[in-house]
Design a protein around this motif. Structure first.
Motif: not given
Length: 114
Positions: A76-88, A90-95
């Motif tokens: 990926f070409d990383w940016c804050a928005e992309l990390r936020e989307i994928l982090g979100g 991951l959190a949903v998956m963990d839940d």
């Protein structure tokens, strides 16, 4: 290339390719005969889509992150928005995993009772 060739080269059914196109994940031109005409980059795009689907992302999320994907990995070409989307995601998956763990424990408890 026509849809049949893209299907053969990627191992993805023509039906799935049409679905990806309908979801805005894949684009094709149209020949004079009306047939879909995919460029060479479609092979990499389909590979990226498949990798993102295997990671558990929905097509809606994939549509958001696909423009940042690079290579077949994908990287990926990383940016804050992309990390936020994928982090979100991951959190949903963990839940979901935690909810399944609790359900499994409850079910296992029922099986231990006479």
């Amino acid at each position: 290339m026509l849809i049949g060739e893209l299907s053969r080269r990627t191992g993805v059914s023509a039906r799935s390719l049409r679905y990806y196109e309908a979801q805005g994940l894949l684009s094709a031109g149209r020949g004079a005969n009306g047939y879909r005409d995919y460029g060479e980059e479609a092979v990499v795009t389909v590979t990226q889509i498949r990798a993102l689907l295997r990671a558990g992302l929905s097509t809606e999320v994939i549509a958001q992150v696909l423009p940042c994907a690079r290579g077949e990995g994908p990287g990926f070409d990383w940016c804050a928005e992309l990390r936020e989307i994928l982090g979100g995601e991951l959190a949903v998956m963990d839940d979901r995993i935690e909810a399944l763990r609790l359900s499994r424990g409850a079910l296992a408890g029922l099986l231990t009772k006479p």
